[in-house]
Write a protein that holds these residues in place. Structure first.
Motif, PDB file in Angstrom:
ATOM      1  N   UNK A  66      47.865  47.160 -80.715  1.00  0.00           N
ATOM      2  CA  UNK A  66      48.262  48.500 -80.309  1.00  0.00           C
ATOM      3  C   UNK A  66      48.505  49.390 -81.508  1.00  0.00           C
ATOM      4  N   UNK A  67      48.479  50.696 -81.244  1.00  0.00           N
ATOM      5  CA  UNK A  67      48.797  51.670 -82.283  1.00  0.00           C
ATOM      6  C   UNK A  67      49.817  52.653 -81.733  1.00  0.00           C
ATOM      7  N   UNK A  68      50.647  53.137 -82.628  1.00  0.00           N
ATOM      8  CA  UNK A  68      51.610  54.178 -82.284  1.00  0.00           C
ATOM      9  C   UNK A  68      51.549  55.220 -83.390  1.00  0.00           C
ATOM     10  N   UNK A  69      51.345  56.482 -82.993  1.00  0.00           N
ATOM     11  CA  UNK A  69      51.278  57.588 -83.952  1.00  0.00           C
ATOM     12  C   UNK A  69      52.320  58.628 -83.578  1.00  0.00           C
ATOM     13  N   UNK A  70      53.014  59.138 -84.575  1.00  0.00           N
ATOM     14  CA  UNK A  70      53.982  60.210 -84.379  1.00  0.00           C
ATOM     15  C   UNK A  70      53.518  61.429 -85.153  1.00  0.00           C
ATOM     16  N   UNK A  71      53.410  62.579 -84.469  1.00  0.00           N
ATOM     17  CA  UNK A  71      53.027  63.836 -85.104  1.00  0.00           C
ATOM     18  C   UNK A  71      54.299  64.577 -85.488  1.00  0.00           C
ATOM     19  N   UNK A  72      54.550  64.699 -86.782  1.00  0.00           N
ATOM     20  CA  UNK A  72      55.757  65.366 -87.281  1.00  0.00           C
ATOM     21  C   UNK A  72      55.540  66.840 -87.571  1.00  0.00           C
ATOM     22  N   UNK A  73      54.399  67.371 -87.149  1.00  0.00           N
ATOM     23  CA  UNK A  73      54.048  68.759 -87.440  1.00  0.00           C
ATOM     24  C   UNK A  73      54.503  69.702 -86.328  1.00  0.00           C
ATOM     25  N   UNK A  74      54.544  70.989 -86.634  1.00  0.00           N
ATOM     26  CA  UNK A  74      54.847  72.014 -85.642  1.00  0.00           C
ATOM     27  C   UNK A  74      53.605  72.463 -84.889  1.00  0.00           C
TER      28      UNK A  74
END
Length: 93
Positions: free
Chosen positions: A5-13
């Motif tokens: 599995x993969x988990x991605x977090x977008x920290x951008x606005x």
């Protein structure tokens, strides 16, 4: 027996466009996902691609058109039907 599995977090606005490339036996498949601003995307590789039962493959993740662009975090997971293990992905800048 294993699921990756993969988990991605977008920290951008702003939204992040992510291209996932799965390569097995010289053949590549592409999927594009948009991760909303300040959000995340989580999935198993076999939910995104047709994954063979056995063999070695690679999963490459590019953001906004090139590897290393955008401000986001990734973790990989290995699930063996009873427990999760964190897998550290290789990163290219």
């Amino acid at each position: 027996r294993y699921r990756y599995g993969i988990a991605m977090a977008n920290n951008n606005d702003s939204p992040l466009t992510v291209t996932l490339t799965f390569t097995f036996d010289g053949t590549s498949a592409l999927q594009t996902r948009q991760v909303a601003a300040r959000s995340h995307f989580v999935a198993f590789a076999d939910e995104i691609f047709s994954v063979p039962a056995a063999g070695a493959a690679t999963l490459e993740i590019s953001a906004n058109g090139s590897v290393g662009s955008g401000n986001f975090n990734i973790t990989a997971l290995l699930f063996d039907r009873s427990t999760f293990t964190n897998v550290v992905p290789a990163v290219i800048f």
